[in-house]
Scaffold this motif. Structure first.
Motif, PDB file in Angstrom:
ATOM      1  N   THR A  41      14.304 -34.286 -16.800  1.00 16.60           N
ATOM      2  CA  THR A  41      15.319 -34.478 -15.771  1.00 16.60           C
ATOM      3  C   THR A  41      16.678 -34.097 -16.336  1.00 16.60           C
ATOM      4  OG1 THR A  41      14.080 -36.315 -14.789  1.00 16.60           O
ATOM      5  CG2 THR A  41      16.398 -36.093 -14.181  1.00 16.60           C
TER       6      THR A  41
ATOM      7  N   ASN B  64      22.642 -29.749  -7.548  1.00 15.35           N
ATOM      8  CA  ASN B  64      21.294 -29.225  -7.321  1.00 15.35           C
ATOM      9  C   ASN B  64      20.647 -28.878  -8.649  1.00 15.35           C
ATOM     10  OD1 ASN B  64      21.398 -29.269  -4.434  1.00 15.35           O
ATOM     11  ND2 ASN B  64      22.763 -27.505  -4.515  1.00 15.35           N
ATOM     12  N   THR B  65      19.353 -29.134  -8.747  1.00 15.92           N
ATOM     13  CA  THR B  65      18.641 -28.919 -10.006  1.00 15.92           C
ATOM     14  C   THR B  65      17.437 -28.019  -9.811  1.00 15.92           C
ATOM     15  OG1 THR B  65      17.276 -30.900  -9.681  1.00 15.92           O
ATOM     16  CG2 THR B  65      19.346 -31.177 -10.885  1.00 15.92           C
ATOM     17  N   ASN B  66      17.038 -27.393 -10.914  1.00 22.89           N
ATOM     18  CA  ASN B  66      15.829 -26.595 -10.919  1.00 22.89           C
ATOM     19  C   ASN B  66      15.277 -26.608 -12.339  1.00 22.89           C
ATOM     20  OD1 ASN B  66      13.797 -25.086  -9.858  1.00 22.89           O
ATOM     21  ND2 ASN B  66      14.943 -23.168  -9.740  1.00 22.89           N
ATOM     22  N   TYR B  67      13.947 -26.464 -12.432  1.00 20.36           N
ATOM     23  CA  TYR B  67      13.285 -26.597 -13.719  1.00 20.36           C
ATOM     24  C   TYR B  67      12.266 -25.488 -13.942  1.00 20.36           C
ATOM     25  CZ  TYR B  67      15.129 -31.341 -13.340  1.00 20.36           C
ATOM     26  OH  TYR B  67      15.957 -32.427 -13.202  1.00 20.36           O
TER      27      TYR B  67
ATOM     28  N   THR C 267      23.658 -27.438 -10.870  1.00 17.99           N
ATOM     29  CA  THR C 267      24.852 -26.788 -10.359  1.00 17.99           C
ATOM     30  C   THR C 267      26.001 -27.783 -10.251  1.00 17.99           C
ATOM     31  OG1 THR C 267      24.376 -27.261  -8.042  1.00 17.99           O
ATOM     32  CG2 THR C 267      23.359 -25.281  -9.000  1.00 17.99           C
TER      33      THR C 267
ATOM     34  N   ASP D  39       8.629 -24.277 -14.830  1.00 18.89           N
ATOM     35  CA  ASP D  39       7.357 -24.895 -14.444  1.00 18.89           C
ATOM     36  C   ASP D  39       6.771 -25.738 -15.579  1.00 18.89           C
ATOM     37  OD1 ASP D  39       6.190 -22.086 -12.426  1.00 18.89           O
ATOM     38  OD2 ASP D  39       7.485 -23.786 -11.940  1.00 18.89           O
TER      39      ASP D  39
ATOM     40  N   LYS E 186       8.578 -29.208 -15.375  1.00 24.41           N
ATOM     41  CA  LYS E 186       8.774 -29.850 -14.081  1.00 24.41           C
ATOM     42  C   LYS E 186       7.964 -31.139 -14.003  1.00 24.41           C
ATOM     43  CE  LYS E 186       9.426 -26.766 -11.046  1.00 24.41           C
ATOM     44  NZ  LYS E 186       9.261 -25.671 -10.061  1.00 24.41           N
TER      45      LYS E 186
ATOM     46  N   SER F 199      23.205 -25.805 -18.053  1.00 30.09           N
ATOM     47  CA  SER F 199      21.778 -25.566 -18.262  1.00 30.09           C
ATOM     48  C   SER F 199      21.344 -25.977 -19.662  1.00 30.09           C
ATOM     49  CB  SER F 199      21.441 -24.080 -18.076  1.00 30.09           C
ATOM     50  OG  SER F 199      21.654 -23.653 -16.766  1.00 30.09           O
TER      51      SER F 199
ATOM     52  N   ALA G 117      16.167 -25.812 -17.748  1.00 28.00           N
ATOM     53  CA  ALA G 117      16.614 -26.511 -16.545  1.00 28.00           C
ATOM     54  C   ALA G 117      18.057 -26.145 -16.256  1.00 28.00           C
ATOM     55  CB  ALA G 117      16.491 -28.024 -16.709  1.00 28.00           C
TER      56      ALA G 117
END
Length: 120
Positions: free
Chosen positions: A68, A56-59, A52, A61, A64, A35, A49
């Protein structure tokens, strides 16, 4: 022990781009999540951000569509490509990993931080 070395921070004009890198070394058998966090002056550290082990990614808000996160498992390195930077992105950016040595438990590790300054 595990060491995290960050690089890529600097001074950039609003609308510009930077790419942060964080290389992990030491007693690493496996890395789970990787992260990025950041801390603006006078504010608490916030999550930016995550990626895994499966990619898999997540950001957050706030980033976003502009940031990247990616990783190179062969190099134990995580990256953060930051585009369309805004002055509010200014802060110290920290990488974080969850990893384990062979036969050992999972542990959390933090980088030393790299300064990102975005001027308008």
């Amino acid at each position: 022990q595990v060491q995290l070395v960050e690089s890529g921070g600097g001074l950039v004009q609003a609308g510009g781009s930077l790419r942060l890198s964080c290389a992990a070394s030491g007693s690493i058998f496996a890395i789970n999540a990787m992260s990025w966090y950041r801390q603006a002056p006078g504010k608490q550290r916030e999550w930016v951000a995550i990626i895994t082990s499966g990619g898999n990614t997540n950001y957050a808000d706030s980033v976003k569509g502009r940031f990247t996160i990616s990783r190179n498992n062969a190099k134990n390195t995580v990256y953060l490509q930051m585009n369309s930077l805004k002055p509010e992105d200014t802060g110290v950016y920290y990488c974080y990993i969850n990893s384990r040595a062979y036969g050992r438990d999972w542990n959390d590790y933090w980088g030393q931080g790299t300064q990102v300054t975005v001027h308008s």
